[in-house]
Design a protein around this motif. Structure first.
Motif, PDB file in Angstrom:
ATOM      1  N   CYS A 170       0.853  -1.195   0.000  1.00  0.00           N
ATOM      2  CA  CYS A 170       0.000   0.000   0.000  1.00  0.00           C
ATOM      3  C   CYS A 170       0.883   1.237   0.000  1.00  0.00           C
ATOM      4  CB  CYS A 170      -0.893   0.023   1.240  1.00  0.00           C
ATOM      5  SG  CYS A 170      -1.972  -1.407   1.406  1.00  0.00           S
ATOM      6  N   ASP A 182       3.737   0.667   2.801  1.00  0.00           N
ATOM      7  CA  ASP A 182       3.737  -0.420   3.783  1.00  0.00           C
ATOM      8  C   ASP A 182       3.240  -1.700   3.125  1.00  0.00           C
ATOM      9  OD1 ASP A 182       4.082  -1.680   6.173  1.00  0.00           O
ATOM     10  OD2 ASP A 182       2.409  -0.716   7.212  1.00  0.00           O
ATOM     11  N   VAL A 216       0.942  -5.202   3.759  1.00  0.00           N
ATOM     12  CA  VAL A 216      -0.112  -5.760   4.618  1.00  0.00           C
ATOM     13  C   VAL A 216      -0.435  -7.171   4.142  1.00  0.00           C
ATOM     14  CG1 VAL A 216      -1.095  -3.497   5.127  1.00  0.00           C
ATOM     15  CG2 VAL A 216      -1.955  -4.792   3.178  1.00  0.00           C
ATOM     16  N   TYR A 243      -5.015   0.727   6.487  1.00  0.00           N
ATOM     17  CA  TYR A 243      -3.922   1.623   6.072  1.00  0.00           C
ATOM     18  C   TYR A 243      -4.501   2.901   5.472  1.00  0.00           C
ATOM     19  CZ  TYR A 243      -0.095   3.379   3.118  1.00  0.00           C
ATOM     20  OH  TYR A 243       0.836   4.177   2.492  1.00  0.00           O
TER      21      TYR A 243
END
Length: 703
Positions: free
Chosen positions: A140, A289, A291, A300
């Protein structure tokens, strides 16, 4: 890996006392140049990418100046040199180039259920292709609100940059990209033989605010938002303009990768791609990031939405990408979109926003107008990034200051204004300047209004006065719109009104976009304006409170310019349409030494006002720019003449500097599309009439 060796003297605590250039041999100069280039590349990386500079700006400037001097003295030019990030020759137009791989769009939605549906569809397609969806997570990252760009490197050197265009082809903006310091001209570390990456060029919020402040102070219209500012900059034909504007670039995707005999030897996950991109020296966003599942991606997005306002760049959502590149390849693409990514959009900002700056604008009659620059906000479907505060009295009434949260409305669904302070973050009221922000002359207050007393000695008033002098509301000199006036001013050919009458054909014809014929046509227009009717001349002078009707009354009463200049306030008050306040204003204008010098200079240049009746004019729409399309109650020429007669500009095409597109019946779709792309409000003829009525102007104009 650094560009510079660890023993490079210009990397840490560099010396700034240099040997005289004449004492260097060519070999010594070349060695010093290579050391300086390598060190400056590292300093650029540390400053623009790592945000961890080793040296002070002053020291950097000294190293940079030394490099420029040595390259010039020893003829050591190199297209990859850091010094080539400034300057550069303008190009005639932007060529179209084919991308190394399609630059596709992605599906998007602001609904969480659509995001979950994307996840279900992705899992189904992956199973069909032999992948276990439970083993494949998502990367993301913020969805940047800028301009997509492809950067191509061969043997580690930047060879091409292109805008997204239609996805298959884009505009060649290599010269422009070389001027963006966050884009490396040479890659760090072990780079592949061929590398193409995709990134987003953007203007940081703080740079955007400062750039808009400068534009307003220069009398130009500010950009509506950072994206418009970025788009207008990256397509500039003059690369030096790009170097002067605060652009940045995040890179987030590999489009092509060829390393020797292994063209497919590229990172096997999106996250590994990100690490490789960073190692090559590109600017990557730290908020990305990984996930494990779609609920993590939704969380997020929600977290980033909470932090949105604190970021120094605009984002309008998040991008969710399948991490495994083999799985992403298996998902494939549609004709326009990649199936392996989805954009989860943020809701539009509405009505309440923050004042980021207050800039005081100087009009052509000296009136000071405070303009609030805002974090862009959606108001009635239109992005608003500025709102007039009208005058110092309005500021005092609202009690508003920079940093306050305010509610923004649009009068008649058209004109943005600040309705109220929602959160008084500062506990203070903006202190209106006591001197002109442009020329430092004292500011006079007249009730709620404020005026610069510098007259035509103030460069801001002088520039606006030139634009008005040649407009239809002035002497109607064709061929001199605001853009050409700006070009002549930049070429040091036009600084004052009398300079108009001293232009010569040779200098004009040598300018970009000019020729012998256009130069001659302009000189003939100017010559025809050397004996203007007295009332038209008075209107063209931008005398405060003197529009067409008052100018005509003055011209008939006094007969010639000298008699008017010598008239006292009693004589002026005896004229129809002139009361005590207007009489005092006229007297103040002629008593101002700078104004008298400007008038004398015009007369010395051969201007000879004649006692003939002219046309009406005013300044109610000063600073606004209109474009007309379609059929109106009167001809478009008459519509343009009306707004110009009241101080506005009327142009033929929509740009980021346009305030309103007036669309009549059978309006052209292209101009409406351009208006949408530039966040320009589109007015129906009825909307236009209501807007003019707010300024006391009748529509349609009477015969």
């Amino acid at each position: 890996m650094s560009y510079a060796d660890s023993d490079n003297p210009y990397l840490r605590d560099p010396p700034t006392e240099f040997s005289p250039v004449d004492d260097l041999t060519p070999d010594e100069a070349e060695q010093q140049v290579e050391q300086l280039r390598a060190a400056i590349r590292d300093h650029n990386y540390l400053y623009y990418v790592d945000s961890d500079p080793l040296i002070a700006d002053r020291v950097y400037d000294q190293l940079f100046d030394r490099l420029q001097t040595l390259e010039a003295e020893f003829d050591l030019d190199d297209p990859d040199s850091p010094t080539n990030r400034v300057g550069g020759e303008p190009v005639d137009d932007l060529d179209t180039v084919e991308h190394t791989a399609p630059m596709l769009s992605i599906a998007q939605s602001g609904d969480a259920e659509d995001v979950r549906e994307f996840d279900k569809r992705t899992a189904r397609l992956l199973r069909d292709s032999g992948f276990d969806p439970d083993d494949i997570g998502y990367v993301c990252e913020p969805k940047f609100d800028g301009i997509s760009i492809e950067l191509v490197y061969e043997d580690g050197r930047l060879t091409r940059a292109a805008t997204r265009g239609d996805g298959a082809e884009g505009d060649d903006v290599t010269a422009q990209a070389r001027r963006i310091r966050a884009i490396p001209q040479r890659l760090r570390g072990d780079a592949p033989d061929l590398l193409a990456v995709r990134g987003e060029v953007f203007m940081p919020k703080d740079g955007f605010r400062e750039h808009n402040r400068q534009r307003v102070e220069d009398g130009k219209e500010p950009f509506a938002n950072p994206r418009n500012a970025t788009a207008g900059t990256i397509r500039q034909l003059d690369p030096s303009v790009v170097a002067d504007r605060p652009l940045d670039c995040f890179v987030y995707d590999i489009m092509a990768y060829e390393a020797g005999d292994e063209p497919d030897d590229h990172p096997d996950t999106q996250w590994a791609e990100r690490d490789a991109i960073e190692a090559w020296g590109f600017h990557v966003d730290e908020l990305a990031d990984r996930v494990d599942d779609i609920e993590g991606a939704i969380a997020y997005r929600d977290s980033l939405l909470d932090d949105r306002e604190s970021l120094n760049y605009e984002i309008d959502g998040v991008v969710i990408k399948v991490d495994d590149t083999a799985a992403a390849d298996a998902l494939g693409n549609t004709a326009r979109e990649t199936r392996s990514a989805f954009a989860y959009k943020f809701p539009a900002r509405t009505e309440v926003t923050t004042i980021t700056d207050i800039v005081v604008q100087v009009g052509r009659t000296g009136r000071l107008t405070p303009v609030a620059l805002l974090d862009p906000v959606q108001v009635g479907g239109v992005t608003v990034s500025r709102a007039t505060l009208h005058n110092p009295g309005e500021i005092e009434s609202l009690g508003v200051d920079v940093g306050d949260r305010v509610r923004v409305l649009r009068a008649g669904d058209v004109i943005p204004y600040i309705d109220e302070v929602v959160d008084d973050e500062t506990g203070s009221t903006f202190a209106f300047p006591e001197t002109c922000p442009v020329c430092d002359s004292p500011v006079d207050r007249d009730g709620p209004l404020a005026f610069c007393t510098g007259g035509l000695g103030c460069s801001a008033q002088r520039e606006r006065a030139i634009e008005h002098y040649v407009s239809r509301g002035g002497l109607d000199i064709e061929g001199l719109g605001p853009e050409r006036i700006a070009q002549l001013r930049a070429a040091d050919l036009l600084d004052s009104l009398d300079d108009l009458y001293r232009l010569d054909r040779e200098n004009l014809a040598a300018l970009e976009g000019w020729g012998e014929k256009s130069a001659q046509n302009l000189l003939e227009e100017i010559d025809a304006a050397s004996e203007p009717p007295l009332d038209a001349f008075l209107t063209a002078l931008s005398i405060p409170e003197v529009g067409g009707a008052t100018a005509t009354a003055l011209a008939w009463e006094f007969g010639d310019l000298d008699a008017l200049i010598d008239a006292d306030t009693d004589a002026l008050e005896a004229v129809d349409d002139v009361g005590p306040i207007v009489a005092e204003t006229i007297r103040d204008f002629f008593d101002n030494p700078e104004n008298r010098d400007a008038i004398d200079a015009l007369l010395d240049a051969g201007v000879d006002p004649q006692p003939v009746e002219g046309a009406d004019a005013g300044d109610e729409l000063d600073g606004l720019t209109f474009v007309f399309t379609g059929s109106l109650a009167v001809s478009r020429d008459d519509g343009q003449s009306l707004v110009e007669a009241h101080g506005a500009n009327a142009t033929g095409s929509v740009s980021g500097n346009t305030d309103y597109l007036v669309a009549g019946d059978n309006a052209g779709q292209r101009k409406q599309d351009d208006a949408d792309d530039n966040d320009v409000p589109i007015l129906t003829e009825r909307d236009f009439a209501e807007l003019l009525a707010d300024y006391g102007i009748d529509w349609p104009p009477s015969e």
